[in-house]
Design a protein around this motif. Structure first.
Motif, PDB file in Angstrom:
ATOM      1  N   LYS A  59      11.936   4.298  39.469  1.00  0.00           N
ATOM      2  CA  LYS A  59      11.027   5.311  38.917  1.00  0.00           C
ATOM      3  C   LYS A  59      10.125   4.765  37.821  1.00  0.00           C
ATOM      4  N   ARG A  61      11.316   4.568  34.881  1.00  0.00           N
ATOM      5  CA  ARG A  61      11.656   5.528  33.831  1.00  0.00           C
ATOM      6  C   ARG A  61      12.280   4.801  32.646  1.00  0.00           C
ATOM      7  N   SER A 146      13.461  14.189  38.621  1.00  0.00           N
ATOM      8  CA  SER A 146      12.410  14.523  39.580  1.00  0.00           C
ATOM      9  C   SER A 146      11.972  13.213  40.271  1.00  0.00           C
ATOM     10  N   ASN A 148       9.471  11.479  41.116  1.00  0.00           N
ATOM     11  CA  ASN A 148       8.123  10.956  40.924  1.00  0.00           C
ATOM     12  C   ASN A 148       8.204   9.652  40.149  1.00  0.00           C
ATOM     13  N   SER A 154       5.760  16.042  38.849  1.00  0.00           N
ATOM     14  CA  SER A 154       6.940  16.205  39.694  1.00  0.00           C
ATOM     15  C   SER A 154       6.512  16.528  41.125  1.00  0.00           C
ATOM     16  N   HIS A 234       4.075  14.319  28.357  1.00  0.00           N
ATOM     17  CA  HIS A 234       5.038  13.919  29.369  1.00  0.00           C
ATOM     18  C   HIS A 234       4.275  13.400  30.565  1.00  0.00           C
TER      19      HIS A 234
END
Ligand code: TXA
Ligand code: MG
Length: 349
Positions: A59, A61, A146, A148, A154, A234
């Motif tokens: 991701k 992330r 999510s 994405n 999302s 975000h």
């Protein structure tokens, strides 16, 4: 990884052999995107720390943003937490399965990678029939953010997942569009009174119907800082988005003025528009992404993320949008997402 397998299933009656295949992949540490009633999640075996690391990498992330752990039924929560406050049982009875996430004290069974080292864990029992079938077949807790890429909207359809993650994950279970379109409500039960960290599909009014007091985190709250998904910026579209607050008529006039100026300056203008906004901007050369009727929060929520992706794809230079008309019901979550996505706010009267 190079090939992402897409499995198409019926939303209400997914074929057991398809579900078994996805469940098996998860049990072995694979990354499987699947629909929930809110948005598509990217699932991973929550107790497999190595697989969880892979998910953060896929991701893009940051490791300091904790994941929500999904289970099929209430009995599945106990091993993940060290305490179950009375409020948790009350909320569970009323809202689970459903789009509510509870933050509870974390047990040692949950790897620190899942919770970004926090001593709390976010848990949820999703209602979507495919998510339920998958969790039941896998018989493991599934951590799922999510599905994405970090900093993208999302996904509410399998095609959105593939836009971001094709070739980076093992599988996508495609059951069509999700129902709600905005994420679950995140409620922290480790503080008193309970604190809404993220407004979402379960409204504040609904929470207040079963809890005596509920507080809402402000962006400056320490609690919000612990929950990086709540940081003000975000998701932001590629184009700078300007959000208009205030009287709808005045806001539309201001939007039209700004649109005209931008067009005159040679810019491509995108508008996130309700039906009324679209009518007010008729005749202007703008790219309209429709949110549906003016008064329909549910409809707008279902369309929001697809509309933002549409404007990103259309490569507009600027985006204009009107803020939610209020904080009632689902408007609160919508307004929250709109404000996080925007670069500037214009207040008209
Ligand atoms: O609707 C949803 O919640 C979707 C579906 C897939 O379930 N999931 C989702 O996950 O939106 P994600 O990772 O995009 O957002 C999770 C949010 C983040 O804001 C994160 O910071 C917060 O939950 N969160 C997770 N664990 C937490 C914890 N222990 N304490 C505070 N916040 C937490
Ligand atoms: Mg997310």
């Amino acid at each position: 990884m190079s090939l992402t397998v897409v499995i198409q299933v019926d939303r209400d009656r997914p074929h057991p052999s398809d579900i078994a295949r996805a469940a098996d992949c998860l049990r072995r540490g694979g990354l499987v995107a699947f629909p929930t009633e809110t948005v598509y999640g990217l699932g991973v075996h929550a107790l497999d720390a190595e697989a969880v690391q892979k998910l953060f990498y896929a991701k893009g992330r940051p490791a300091n943003d904790p994941l929500i752990v999904h289970v099929a039924e209430f009995a599945g929560i106990a091993p993940l937490v060290t305490a179950m406050p009375d409020a948790a049982a009350t909320l569970a009875a009323r809202f689970w399965p459903g789009p509510l996430t509870l933050v509870l004290p974390r047990s040692r069974a949950v790897p620190p990678a899942v919770t970004a080292g926090l001593d709390t864990v976010a848990v949820r029992i999703p209602a979507h029939p495919v998510a339920q079938a998958l969790l039941t077949a896998a018989r493991i807790p599934i951590a799922a953010p999510s599905a994405n890429l970090f900093s993208r909207p999302s996904p509410t359809r399998a095609a959105h997942v593939l836009e971001d993650l094709n070739g980076r994950i093992d599988m996508v279970v495609d059951a069509g569009a999700t129902d709600v379109g905005v994420e679950s409500t995140v409620l922290d039960l480790t503080v008193s009174p309970p604190l809404v960290l993220r407004p979402g599909a379960i409204t504040l009014e609904a929470l207040e119907s079963v809890l005596p007091v509920v507080r809402i985190a402000s962006p400056s709250d320490h609690a919000a800082m612990r929950s990086p998904g709540l940081l003000p910026k975000h998701y932001a579209p590629r184009a700078a988005m300007t959000l208009f607050q205030g009287d709808p008529g005045a806001a539309r006039n201001a939007m039209a003025l700004l649109a005209r100026d931008a067009i005159a300056a040679g810019q491509r203008v995108g508008v996130l528009a309700t039906a009324g906004d679209a009518r007010a901007l008729e005749g202007l050369q703008v790219v309209i992404a429709e949110l549906g009727p003016d008064e329909d929060a549910e409809g707008a929520a279902a369309k929001l993320y697809a509309a933002l992706r549409e404007l990103d794809t259309a490569q507009v230079d600027v985006i204009l949008a009107r803020d939610a008309p209020g904080d009632e019901g689902l408007w609160r979550a919508l307004g929250d997402r709109l404000r996080r996505a925007s670069a500037a706010i214009v207040v008209v009267d």
